[in-house]
Design an enzyme around this catalytic site. Structure first.
Site, mmCIF file in Angstrom:
data_model
loop_
_atom_site.group_PDB
_atom_site.id
_atom_site.type_symbol
_atom_site.label_atom_id
_atom_site.label_comp_id
_atom_site.label_asym_id
_atom_site.label_seq_id
_atom_site.Cartn_x
_atom_site.Cartn_y
_atom_site.Cartn_z
ATOM 1 N N SER A 203 18.007 102.801 60.393
ATOM 2 C CA SER A 203 17.496 102.029 61.525
ATOM 3 C C SER A 203 17.019 102.951 62.654
ATOM 4 O O SER A 203 16.123 103.764 62.451
ATOM 5 C CB SER A 203 18.559 101.045 62.002
ATOM 6 O OG SER A 203 18.024 100.121 62.909
ATOM 7 N N ASP A 302 14.008 91.981 55.809
ATOM 8 C CA ASP A 302 14.175 92.655 57.103
ATOM 9 C C ASP A 302 12.885 92.517 57.896
ATOM 10 O O ASP A 302 11.786 92.739 57.371
ATOM 11 C CB ASP A 302 14.494 94.132 56.845
ATOM 12 C CG ASP A 302 14.698 94.942 58.112
ATOM 13 O OD1 ASP A 302 14.745 94.361 59.212
ATOM 14 O OD2 ASP A 302 14.805 96.180 57.984
#
Length: 359
Positions: A203, A302
């Site tokens: 991330s 996502d």
């Protein structure tokens, strides 16, 4: 005391904006009574970026997310991996957690992984439970010496401080390749193979890993150290113009835009700053990425999935001379390998990452 809505969720989804479209099953919605009760708190809120943090007018900051801090361990019972915490710099304060797998030989040399944790630049830690157990597993399978960097978090320390801390830590690792360096860290000196150096992250940590790998390609590392490979898991990239399936409605008000504007308010080009948007007008050519092998992983549902795929395709078309691979895991959401640690798909992804490190 900070309110924790999730026991081990690093990247809660923004259910109010619709930007991120699912919430982990072990997470409670933002309408939880604990949050509602905060309206009666004596302190007055100055700013909040939900679901991450709240800033009060007296200057205090309340983080609403984060897994607990856990100590390092000597020979983790499940993996046999040992870990310890070290100080890289006292001014500024930069530290790290080091990991060493169970050795088969006393002076065994292993690849070095410099790892950057996720958490939107504002939550989590190299010392958190979620990343500790994740790296124990990855280090055991991938047979690497890992340095998990504890960079300073926003909003107390606005960006680009996290990038500066991470670069200082990376250069500190590379400096161990120089023969006349004093006060060498024993695990790196005795077991690190500086011809097999990797960067990696998840991330926001994958964003940092990209920027560190790019900076290494442009400026070089101490001792002439070269990066063999890098893996970016669900990288946190964004930009002013939506791509793929990203919503075109109020894009400039999306959570990544609001977060970035607050934690890096002076960023040249705003959300299109090259640190956040590697495809922006002022970004250096991706052909300068300073490694020879690259693995990009994305999760099928996502919201950042399309950015990761775009990055992979841009790398292939950039003229970069390395080898790039993309892994997409269908039906999974952001950072599932950490948030849903131990599930079959999480195990499979970690095996793929370990195989990348073992090549």
């Amino acid at each position: 005391m900070p309110v924790q809505l999730c026991t081990n969720l690093l990247y809660i989804k923004d259910c109010s904006s619709g930007l991120l479209n699912t919430i982990s099953a072990n997470c409670k919605a933002l309408s939880h009574p604990l949050l509602q009760n905060m309206a009666s708190n004596d302190k007055e809120v100055a700013t909040e970026v939900l679901p991450f943090f709240r800033v009060y007018k007296d200057g205090t900051i309340e983080r609403l997310l984060g897994s607990p801090i856990v100590p390092p361990s000597h020979e983790d019972p499940e993996t046999g991996v040992s870990s310890k915490d070290i100080t890289i710099s006292q001014n500024p304060t930069i530290s790290a957690r080091l990991y060493l797998p169970k050795l088969t030989q006393p002076n065994q040399k292993l690849p070095i992984l410099v790892y950057f944790h996720g958490g939107a630049f504002v939550v989590e830690s190299a010392f958190s439970l979620d990343h500790h157990r994740y790296l124990n597993d990855l280090v055991s399978q991938g047979q690497v010496v890992a340095v998990s960097v504890e960079y300073r978090l926003a909003p107390e320390h606005s960006l680009p401080i996290a990038y500066e801390d991470s670069w200082a830590a990376f250069q500190w690792v590379a400096s161990h390749s120089i023969d006349n360096k004093v006060d060498k860290e024993p695990w790196l000196e005795n077991h690190g193979d500086f011809k097999r150096v990797f960067t990696g992250g998840d991330s926001a940590g994958a964003n940092i890993a990209h920027n560190m790998t790019m900076k290494a390609g442009l400026e070089g590392l101490h001792g002439g150290v070269k990066i063999l490979g890098a893996f970016f898991t669900h990288p946190f990239f964004w930009g002013s113009k939506p791509i793929g399936s990203e919503s075109t409605v109020d894009h400039e008000k999306s959570l990544p835009c609001r977060l970035w504007d607050y934690i890096f308010s002076g960023a040249p080009d705003g959300i299109d700053n090259p640190r956040m948007n590697p495809f922006g007008p002022g970004a250096p050519s991706l052909a300068k990425l300073g490694c020879s092998r690259l693995l990009v992983t994305v999760a099928g549902i996502d919201v950042l999935r399309d950015r990761g795929v775009f990055y992979y395709n841009a790398m292939k078309e950039s003229g970069w001379e390395g080898e790039v691979e993309l892994i997409e895991v269908e039906g999974e959401d952001h950072a599932f390998q950490i948030l849903n640690f131990g599930t079959e798909k999480a195990k499979n992804l970690n095996k793929r990452l370990a195989s990348f490190l073992l090549k």
